[in-house]
Design a protein around this motif. Structure first.
Motif, PDB file in Angstrom:
ATOM      1  N   SER A  32    -111.393  46.246  21.047  1.00  0.00           N
ATOM      2  CA  SER A  32    -110.206  45.533  21.295  1.00  0.00           C
ATOM      3  C   SER A  32    -109.557  46.383  22.549  1.00  0.00           C
ATOM      4  CB  SER A  32    -109.204  45.633  20.030  1.00  0.00           C
ATOM      5  OG  SER A  32    -109.783  44.848  19.275  1.00  0.00           O
ATOM      6  N   ALA A  33    -109.637  47.595  22.434  1.00  0.00           N
ATOM      7  CA  ALA A  33    -109.307  48.306  23.631  1.00  0.00           C
ATOM      8  C   ALA A  33    -109.830  48.305  24.777  1.00  0.00           C
ATOM      9  CB  ALA A  33    -109.010  49.835  23.329  1.00  0.00           C
ATOM     10  N   SER A  34    -111.323  48.203  24.802  1.00  0.00           N
ATOM     11  CA  SER A  34    -112.106  47.702  25.766  1.00  0.00           C
ATOM     12  C   SER A  34    -111.916  46.300  26.556  1.00  0.00           C
ATOM     13  CB  SER A  34    -113.545  47.900  25.437  1.00  0.00           C
ATOM     14  OG  SER A  34    -114.602  47.796  26.353  1.00  0.00           O
ATOM     15  N   PHE A  67    -116.767  50.677  26.639  1.00  0.00           N
ATOM     16  CA  PHE A  67    -117.880  49.664  26.465  1.00  0.00           C
ATOM     17  C   PHE A  67    -118.024  48.869  27.468  1.00  0.00           C
ATOM     18  CE2 PHE A  67    -116.805  50.129  21.972  1.00  0.00           C
ATOM     19  CZ  PHE A  67    -117.682  50.629  21.328  1.00  0.00           C
ATOM     20  N   ASP A  68    -117.458  49.492  28.748  1.00  0.00           N
ATOM     21  CA  ASP A  68    -117.524  48.471  30.092  1.00  0.00           C
ATOM     22  C   ASP A  68    -118.853  48.389  30.557  1.00  0.00           C
ATOM     23  OD1 ASP A  68    -114.633  48.231  30.055  1.00  0.00           O
ATOM     24  OD2 ASP A  68    -114.292  49.733  31.565  1.00  0.00           O
ATOM     25  N   THR A  69    -119.696  49.019  30.156  1.00  0.00           N
ATOM     26  CA  THR A  69    -121.048  48.800  30.668  1.00  0.00           C
ATOM     27  C   THR A  69    -121.785  47.334  30.212  1.00  0.00           C
ATOM     28  OG1 THR A  69    -122.077  50.173  28.864  1.00  0.00           O
ATOM     29  CG2 THR A  69    -121.742  51.151  31.069  1.00  0.00           C
ATOM     30  N   HIS A  70    -121.014  46.780  28.968  1.00  0.00           N
ATOM     31  CA  HIS A  70    -121.476  45.770  28.355  1.00  0.00           C
ATOM     32  C   HIS A  70    -120.564  44.537  28.718  1.00  0.00           C
ATOM     33  CE1 HIS A  70    -124.000  47.960  25.757  1.00  0.00           C
ATOM     34  NE2 HIS A  70    -122.927  48.606  25.299  1.00  0.00           N
ATOM     35  N   SER A  71    -121.237  43.140  28.994  1.00  0.00           N
ATOM     36  CA  SER A  71    -120.527  42.172  29.499  1.00  0.00           C
ATOM     37  C   SER A  71    -119.394  41.803  28.436  1.00  0.00           C
ATOM     38  CB  SER A  71    -121.327  40.909  29.660  1.00  0.00           C
ATOM     39  OG  SER A  71    -121.655  40.376  28.325  1.00  0.00           O
ATOM     40  N   ARG A  72    -118.257  41.140  29.194  1.00  0.00           N
ATOM     41  CA  ARG A  72    -117.413  40.746  28.190  1.00  0.00           C
ATOM     42  C   ARG A  72    -117.663  39.763  26.983  1.00  0.00           C
ATOM     43  NH1 ARG A  72    -112.107  41.209  28.833  1.00  0.00           N
ATOM     44  NH2 ARG A  72    -110.613  39.584  28.187  1.00  0.00           N
ATOM     45  N   ILE A 100    -120.454  40.046  25.326  1.00  0.00           N
ATOM     46  CA  ILE A 100    -121.153  40.860  24.356  1.00  0.00           C
ATOM     47  C   ILE A 100    -120.069  41.711  23.671  1.00  0.00           C
ATOM     48  CG2 ILE A 100    -122.666  42.820  24.108  1.00  0.00           C
ATOM     49  CD1 ILE A 100    -124.181  40.641  24.701  1.00  0.00           C
ATOM     50  N   ARG A 101    -119.124  42.121  24.196  1.00  0.00           N
ATOM     51  CA  ARG A 101    -117.844  42.614  23.644  1.00  0.00           C
ATOM     52  C   ARG A 101    -117.279  41.869  22.699  1.00  0.00           C
ATOM     53  NH1 ARG A 101    -114.487  45.372  28.216  1.00  0.00           N
ATOM     54  NH2 ARG A 101    -115.717  43.688  29.480  1.00  0.00           N
ATOM     55  N   LEU A 102    -116.985  40.676  23.072  1.00  0.00           N
ATOM     56  CA  LEU A 102    -116.354  39.552  22.052  1.00  0.00           C
ATOM     57  C   LEU A 102    -117.213  39.108  20.946  1.00  0.00           C
ATOM     58  CD1 LEU A 102    -114.651  36.802  24.624  1.00  0.00           C
ATOM     59  CD2 LEU A 102    -113.831  38.498  23.167  1.00  0.00           C
ATOM     60  N   LEU A 105    -118.065  40.049  15.279  1.00  0.00           N
ATOM     61  CA  LEU A 105    -118.884  40.698  14.240  1.00  0.00           C
ATOM     62  C   LEU A 105    -118.236  41.721  13.393  1.00  0.00           C
ATOM     63  CD1 LEU A 105    -122.425  40.688  15.723  1.00  0.00           C
ATOM     64  CD2 LEU A 105    -121.632  39.029  13.932  1.00  0.00           C
ATOM     65  N   THR A 106    -117.694  42.858  13.934  1.00  0.00           N
ATOM     66  CA  THR A 106    -116.951  43.771  13.393  1.00  0.00           C
ATOM     67  C   THR A 106    -115.752  43.254  12.414  1.00  0.00           C
ATOM     68  OG1 THR A 106    -117.434  45.288  15.266  1.00  0.00           O
ATOM     69  CG2 THR A 106    -115.773  46.024  13.872  1.00  0.00           C
ATOM     70  N   LEU A 107    -115.137  42.366  12.731  1.00  0.00           N
ATOM     71  CA  LEU A 107    -114.021  41.763  11.992  1.00  0.00           C
ATOM     72  C   LEU A 107    -114.566  41.108  10.917  1.00  0.00           C
ATOM     73  CD1 LEU A 107    -111.075  40.922  11.995  1.00  0.00           C
ATOM     74  CD2 LEU A 107    -111.498  38.821  13.110  1.00  0.00           C
ATOM     75  N   PHE A 108    -116.005  40.191  11.046  1.00  0.00           N
ATOM     76  CA  PHE A 108    -116.594  39.911   9.719  1.00  0.00           C
ATOM     77  C   PHE A 108    -116.908  40.916   8.980  1.00  0.00           C
ATOM     78  CE2 PHE A 108    -120.095  38.413   7.257  1.00  0.00           C
ATOM     79  CZ  PHE A 108    -119.577  37.633   6.780  1.00  0.00           C
ATOM     80  N   GLN A 109    -117.526  41.810   9.348  1.00  0.00           N
ATOM     81  CA  GLN A 109    -117.580  43.375   8.610  1.00  0.00           C
ATOM     82  C   GLN A 109    -116.697  43.784   7.945  1.00  0.00           C
ATOM     83  OE1 GLN A 109    -120.960  44.417   8.274  1.00  0.00           O
ATOM     84  NE2 GLN A 109    -122.127  43.110   9.476  1.00  0.00           N
TER      85      GLN A 109
END
Length: 103
Positions: free
Chosen positions: A29-31, A39-44, A46-48, A53-57
């Motif tokens: 979320s902060a990223s 996590f800026d090296t990953h696209s937006r 992928i972060r979404l 997925l983390t929210l579901f987990q």
């Protein structure tokens, strides 16, 4: 039913798993909000996806735990611990719903 000693040991695994999901959710979320560059090296996108997925987990085992507490059926709390396992939790939630509909 699960033996109480086994259930006590499972809590030592489940609580840290849930805390890891919560920390990862806040980091992602902060990223996304620009507060962190972790996590800026990953696209937006992928972060979404990671955020969803983390929210579901995180939410799936909490929902199973809540449902176990609110229904009077004698389902084992082992389902909560199964629902908290990474990746396996989707299968665990489906298994829990199947078992609940049979009772």
């Amino acid at each position: 039913m699960v033996d109480e000693e086994i259930e006590r040991v499972l809590w030592w695994w489940t609580i840290p798993e849930l805390l890891v999901y919560l920390v990862l959710f806040f980091l992602l979320s902060a990223s996304l909000l620009g507060y962190s560059e972790l996590f800026d090296t990953h696209s937006r996108h992928i972060r979404l996806l990671g955020l969803v997925l983390t929210l579901f987990q995180f939410v799936a085992p909490l929902w199973v735990f809540y449902d176990l507490r609110t229904h009077s059926e004698s389902l084992s709390r082992l389902w909560f611990h199964i629902a908290a396992m990474p990746v396996i939790n989707l299968i665990g939630v489906v298994g829990y719903l199947e078992k609940r509909t049979r009772n």
